[in-house]
Design a protein around this motif. Structure first.
Motif, PDB file in Angstrom:
ATOM      1  N   ASN A 183      54.047 -56.297  -6.276  1.00 45.95           N
ATOM      2  CA  ASN A 183      53.288 -57.042  -7.127  1.00 45.95           C
ATOM      3  C   ASN A 183      53.401 -57.645  -8.741  1.00 45.95           C
ATOM      4  O   ASN A 183      53.504 -59.197  -8.826  1.00 45.95           O
ATOM      5  N   LEU A 184      53.065 -56.820  -9.799  1.00 43.99           N
ATOM      6  CA  LEU A 184      53.694 -57.051 -10.974  1.00 43.99           C
ATOM      7  C   LEU A 184      54.816 -57.964 -11.311  1.00 43.99           C
ATOM      8  O   LEU A 184      54.471 -58.683 -12.153  1.00 43.99           O
ATOM      9  N   ILE A 185      55.912 -57.291 -10.474  1.00 42.79           N
ATOM     10  CA  ILE A 185      57.129 -57.891 -10.307  1.00 42.79           C
ATOM     11  C   ILE A 185      57.145 -59.251 -10.555  1.00 42.79           C
ATOM     12  O   ILE A 185      57.102 -60.217 -11.230  1.00 42.79           O
ATOM     13  N   ILE A 186      56.292 -59.248  -9.305  1.00 42.00           N
ATOM     14  CA  ILE A 186      56.455 -60.983  -8.387  1.00 42.00           C
ATOM     15  C   ILE A 186      56.030 -61.868  -9.128  1.00 42.00           C
ATOM     16  O   ILE A 186      55.984 -62.834  -9.033  1.00 42.00           O
ATOM     17  N   CYS A 187      54.292 -61.331  -9.667  1.00 47.82           N
ATOM     18  CA  CYS A 187      53.583 -62.799 -10.183  1.00 47.82           C
ATOM     19  C   CYS A 187      54.145 -62.966 -11.656  1.00 47.82           C
ATOM     20  O   CYS A 187      53.707 -64.110 -12.511  1.00 47.82           O
ATOM     21  N   ALA A 188      54.954 -61.468 -12.058  1.00 45.99           N
ATOM     22  CA  ALA A 188      55.475 -62.110 -13.881  1.00 45.99           C
ATOM     23  C   ALA A 188      56.753 -63.507 -13.803  1.00 45.99           C
ATOM     24  O   ALA A 188      56.526 -63.958 -13.916  1.00 45.99           O
ATOM     25  N   ALA A 189      57.313 -62.630 -11.954  1.00 45.39           N
ATOM     26  CA  ALA A 189      58.643 -63.991 -11.719  1.00 45.39           C
ATOM     27  C   ALA A 189      57.172 -64.858 -11.374  1.00 45.39           C
ATOM     28  O   ALA A 189      58.236 -66.016 -11.946  1.00 45.39           O
ATOM     29  N   PHE A 190      57.059 -65.399 -10.893  1.00 48.29           N
ATOM     30  CA  PHE A 190      56.301 -66.923 -10.878  1.00 48.29           C
ATOM     31  C   PHE A 190      55.262 -67.662 -12.283  1.00 48.29           C
ATOM     32  O   PHE A 190      55.522 -68.830 -12.344  1.00 48.29           O
ATOM     33  N   LEU A 193      39.898 -58.726  -6.524  1.00 51.38           N
ATOM     34  CA  LEU A 193      39.671 -58.164  -5.122  1.00 51.38           C
ATOM     35  C   LEU A 193      39.833 -57.021  -4.234  1.00 51.38           C
ATOM     36  O   LEU A 193      39.401 -56.395  -3.851  1.00 51.38           O
ATOM     37  N   VAL A 194      41.568 -57.057  -4.364  1.00 56.29           N
ATOM     38  CA  VAL A 194      42.257 -55.806  -3.642  1.00 56.29           C
ATOM     39  C   VAL A 194      41.808 -55.208  -4.189  1.00 56.29           C
ATOM     40  O   VAL A 194      42.163 -54.055  -3.182  1.00 56.29           O
ATOM     41  N   ASP A 195      42.388 -54.669  -5.389  1.00 51.32           N
ATOM     42  CA  ASP A 195      42.364 -53.598  -6.274  1.00 51.32           C
ATOM     43  C   ASP A 195      40.988 -53.045  -5.820  1.00 51.32           C
ATOM     44  O   ASP A 195      40.660 -51.464  -5.400  1.00 51.32           O
ATOM     45  N   ALA A 196      39.401 -54.266  -5.633  1.00 54.28           N
ATOM     46  CA  ALA A 196      38.946 -53.049  -5.089  1.00 54.28           C
ATOM     47  C   ALA A 196      38.477 -53.509  -4.549  1.00 54.28           C
ATOM     48  O   ALA A 196      37.257 -52.498  -4.026  1.00 54.28           O
ATOM     49  N   GLY A 197      38.924 -53.051  -3.501  1.00 58.48           N
ATOM     50  CA  GLY A 197      39.263 -53.162  -1.474  1.00 58.48           C
ATOM     51  C   GLY A 197      37.482 -54.106  -1.128  1.00 58.48           C
ATOM     52  O   GLY A 197      37.390 -53.619   0.200  1.00 58.48           O
ATOM     53  N   GLN A 198      37.564 -55.099  -1.677  1.00 62.53           N
ATOM     54  CA  GLN A 198      37.172 -56.305  -0.917  1.00 62.53           C
ATOM     55  C   GLN A 198      37.335 -57.259  -0.220  1.00 62.53           C
ATOM     56  O   GLN A 198      37.274 -57.983   0.431  1.00 62.53           O
ATOM     57  N   LEU A 199      38.661 -57.398  -0.435  1.00 62.04           N
ATOM     58  CA  LEU A 199      39.546 -58.488  -0.026  1.00 62.04           C
ATOM     59  C   LEU A 199      41.032 -57.680   0.789  1.00 62.04           C
ATOM     60  O   LEU A 199      41.105 -56.068   0.068  1.00 62.04           O
ATOM     61  N   PRO A 200      41.008 -57.682   1.950  1.00 64.72           N
ATOM     62  CA  PRO A 200      42.241 -56.735   2.761  1.00 64.72           C
ATOM     63  C   PRO A 200      44.043 -57.868   1.704  1.00 64.72           C
ATOM     64  O   PRO A 200      43.846 -58.699   1.319  1.00 64.72           O
ATOM     65  N   GLU A 201      45.418 -56.331   2.081  1.00 62.07           N
ATOM     66  CA  GLU A 201      45.939 -57.145   1.036  1.00 62.07           C
ATOM     67  C   GLU A 201      46.868 -58.269   2.209  1.00 62.07           C
ATOM     68  O   GLU A 201      47.420 -59.155   1.145  1.00 62.07           O
ATOM     69  N   THR A 240      46.887 -71.578  -7.961  1.00 61.14           N
ATOM     70  CA  THR A 240      47.326 -70.490  -7.587  1.00 61.14           C
ATOM     71  C   THR A 240      47.528 -69.264  -7.968  1.00 61.14           C
ATOM     72  O   THR A 240      47.150 -68.671  -7.531  1.00 61.14           O
ATOM     73  N   LEU A 241      48.383 -69.665  -8.883  1.00 64.00           N
ATOM     74  CA  LEU A 241      48.408 -68.795  -9.396  1.00 64.00           C
ATOM     75  C   LEU A 241      47.199 -67.280 -10.082  1.00 64.00           C
ATOM     76  O   LEU A 241      47.314 -66.292  -9.719  1.00 64.00           O
ATOM     77  N   ASP A 242      46.411 -68.402 -11.369  1.00 62.47           N
ATOM     78  CA  ASP A 242      44.738 -68.003 -11.558  1.00 62.47           C
ATOM     79  C   ASP A 242      44.373 -67.419 -10.468  1.00 62.47           C
ATOM     80  O   ASP A 242      43.484 -66.012  -9.790  1.00 62.47           O
ATOM     81  N   GLN A 243      44.374 -67.905  -8.865  1.00 58.37           N
ATOM     82  CA  GLN A 243      44.068 -67.282  -7.199  1.00 58.37           C
ATOM     83  C   GLN A 243      44.559 -65.500  -7.398  1.00 58.37           C
ATOM     84  O   GLN A 243      44.044 -64.804  -6.893  1.00 58.37           O
ATOM     85  N   ILE A 244      45.499 -66.116  -7.813  1.00 51.66           N
ATOM     86  CA  ILE A 244      46.381 -64.713  -7.247  1.00 51.66           C
ATOM     87  C   ILE A 244      46.008 -62.921  -8.515  1.00 51.66           C
ATOM     88  O   ILE A 244      45.483 -62.374  -7.570  1.00 51.66           O
ATOM     89  N   GLU A 245      45.781 -63.131  -9.762  1.00 50.74           N
ATOM     90  CA  GLU A 245      45.360 -63.195  -9.883  1.00 50.74           C
ATOM     91  C   GLU A 245      43.451 -62.638  -9.878  1.00 50.74           C
ATOM     92  O   GLU A 245      43.432 -60.559  -9.273  1.00 50.74           O
ATOM     93  N   ARG A 246      42.936 -62.800  -8.817  1.00 53.34           N
ATOM     94  CA  ARG A 246      41.206 -62.797  -9.368  1.00 53.34           C
ATOM     95  C   ARG A 246      41.993 -61.471  -7.856  1.00 53.34           C
ATOM     96  O   ARG A 246      41.016 -60.948  -7.735  1.00 53.34           O
ATOM     97  N   THR A 247      42.631 -62.788  -6.659  1.00 51.60           N
ATOM     98  CA  THR A 247      42.647 -61.622  -5.570  1.00 51.60           C
ATOM     99  C   THR A 247      43.014 -60.706  -6.042  1.00 51.60           C
ATOM    100  O   THR A 247      43.037 -59.663  -5.095  1.00 51.60           O
ATOM    101  N   GLN A 248      44.185 -60.587  -6.896  1.00 54.22           N
ATOM    102  CA  GLN A 248      44.606 -59.187  -7.033  1.00 54.22           C
ATOM    103  C   GLN A 248      42.826 -57.559  -7.576  1.00 54.22           C
ATOM    104  O   GLN A 248      43.309 -56.352  -6.971  1.00 54.22           O
TER     105      GLN A 248
END
Length: 488
Positions: free
Chosen positions: A3-10, A180-188, A170-178
């Motif tokens: 996931n980090l590699i994909i974000c860095a590419a974007f 929340l996903v890591d915290a278990g609040q949103l699904p993958e 969208t890129l900012d939203q990816i960070e926030r969603t990541q």
């Protein structure tokens, strides 16, 4: 890690896109609309060709003026004769070798030719004015092409800016969603949905960059600028829209167009040209009268024979007959001459001794020429009628075009206002969807759809705004604003 590699590419792609579209990275010249129009009017090939038409009309006018001038022609000849020839000075036949020189000057002047020379001069003057009107029309057409190409660049740039701005969100939203996903609040799946949205936006950004580049090249080619890579236009705020022309009545704009536009003026001059052509054709029915004057002289180095009186024996007697009946001879007395060979006189002396002049008038009366004059008159009558119809059509077309431009401005304005209201509504909906997504009340797909609708509404707003600006420029040209004065 994946996931980090994909974000860095974007993020890397976004940074590259930002660098590619950063304002004036190399400090190159940024062209305003007025500068583009002025440059096109000075360098466009079609305009240069119209200027050549003016030079041709000037040459035709000069030729028509020349019909009022006399014609002067000179000629000279040099020949050498051997054997039995006629001496050009004495006109005697002699067998010898001699050199001869002749010279002639002829002057002619047309006194009357059915007024065709007058009509041709008038026609040339009208054609000269018509070529100026055609140049004005060409300038208006090129100005519209430039304005349209210029606004295409602005539209594509504005769309690219929208896509880049929204992709950053969208890129900012990816960070926030990541988080929340890591915290278990949103699904993958929500994270994957937003990443897919970002990838789609990156593709749209690349397409938008290509659209900006292509539109720049199109305008540069129209301006005959070779340096495509460094060509760019000025970035400015075009939200303030001038309605001074659109607020006028359509009748006022039509009246101004009839006074200022070249379409009707060109058609009017074509009618006048057809009238003059008909008058010139009818002039062939009349007789023509011309005057002429000629001067010629000659020289030869041939020898000649001269008869001189014999001073020692000046007279001689000869029997010239007899008296009938007596047979007595009748004696006659004659001068006794001696034949001598005489050399050629000097060149200058012969020019004066052997010169001569001729002058007079020539009258040509047309009687029958196989109906060529009559058929020519009929053809010109048809051409005149056709040009009159074209004038009527030009007036109708101008009125129709002004009406169309006026309606287009009104419609484009309403479309712009509607697009602005739609964008405002979509922005509120997007803000609401963002708030719901941040607290987990909506899924990533619904959030992406709301963002997509908001992005499309902003793109539609850009297109509506610049379409309105272009329609306004068209109306300004019809109203009589000079092409070089077009501004945004």
């Amino acid at each position: 890690m994946k996931n980090l590699i994909i974000c860095a590419a974007f993020l890397g792609c976004f940074a590259f896109a930002k660098a590619q579209t950063s304002p004036n990275p190399n400090n190159q010249k940024q062209w305003t609309l007025a500068e583009c129009v002025e440059y096109a009017l000075e360098n466009n090939i079609s305009i240069k060709q119209s200027q050549l038409d003016i030079e041709t009309a000037d040459a035709d006018k000069l030729n028509a003026l020349g019909n009022f001038m006399p014609t002067v022609n000179g000629s000279a000849g040099l020949s050498e004769n051997t054997g039995l020839s006629f001496n050009p000075v004495t006109n005697n036949a002699q067998t010898t070798t001699f050199l001869s020189v002749t010279g002639r000057i002829n002057v002619g002047y047309t006194l009357f030719d059915g007024l065709r020379n007058v009509r041709q001069l008038q026609q040339a003057k009208i054609a000269q004015i018509a070529s100026l009107y055609r140049l004005d029309k060409m300038k208006d057409d090129i100005s519209l092409f430039v304005a349209n190409s210029y606004l295409d660049i602005l539209t594509n740039k504005a769309n690219l800016e929208v896509l880049q701005s929204q992709n950053q969100v969208t890129l900012d939203q990816i960070e926030r969603t990541q988080e929340l996903v890591d915290a278990g609040q949103l699904p993958e799946g929500d994270l994957l949905e937003i990443r897919a949205t970002s990838a789609s936006e990156q593709q749209q950004i690349i397409n938008a960059q290509n659209a900006v580049t292509i539109s720049k090249i199109s305008l540069a080619q129209l301006l005959l600028i070779k340096d495509y890579e460094n060509f760019d236009i000025a970035d400015a705020d075009y939200d303030i829209i001038d309605e001074s022309i659109a607020s006028r009545s359509v009748d006022e704009i039509i009246a101004a167009a009839e006074d200022n536009r070249s379409e009707v003026k060109i058609a009017e001059k074509n009618v006048e040209l057809a009238e003059k052509s008909l008058q010139i054709a009818k002039g062939a029915y009349y007789p023509s009268l011309s005057a002429f004057f000629g001067y010629d002289t000659r020289y030869t180095d041939a020898t000649s024979f001269s008869q001189t009186l014999d001073r020692d024996n000046p007279t001689r007697t000869e029997v010239i007959g007899t008296v009938e009946g007596t047979g007595q001879n009748v004696i006659g007395e004659f001068p006794n001459t001696i034949t001598t060979i005489r050399g050629a006189d000097p060149f200058i002396d012969q020019l004066y001794q052997n010169d001569g002049i001729g002058y007079g008038f020539s009258l040509n009366i047309p009687i029958f020429n196989g109906f060529s004059t009559r058929s020519n008159v009929q053809r010109n009558q048809v051409s005149l009628k056709r040009s009159e119809y074209q004038l009527e059509q030009a007036k109708l077309d101008l009125e129709s075009n002004v009406y169309q431009a006026y309606v287009d401005v009104k419609g484009a304005r309403e479309s712009y206002e509607a697009a602005k209201r739609a964008t405002e509504s979509q922005e509120l909906a997007y803000d609401y969807a963002t708030q719901r997504y941040d607290v987990g009340l909506t899924n990533a797909f619904d959030f992406s759809q709301s963002k997509l609708r908001y992005d499309n509404s902003k793109i539609n707003l850009n297109q509506a705004k610049f379409n309105y600006l272009f329609r306004l420029k068209v109306l300004e040209l019809y109203f009589g604003i000079e092409p070089s004065d077009l501004k945004l």
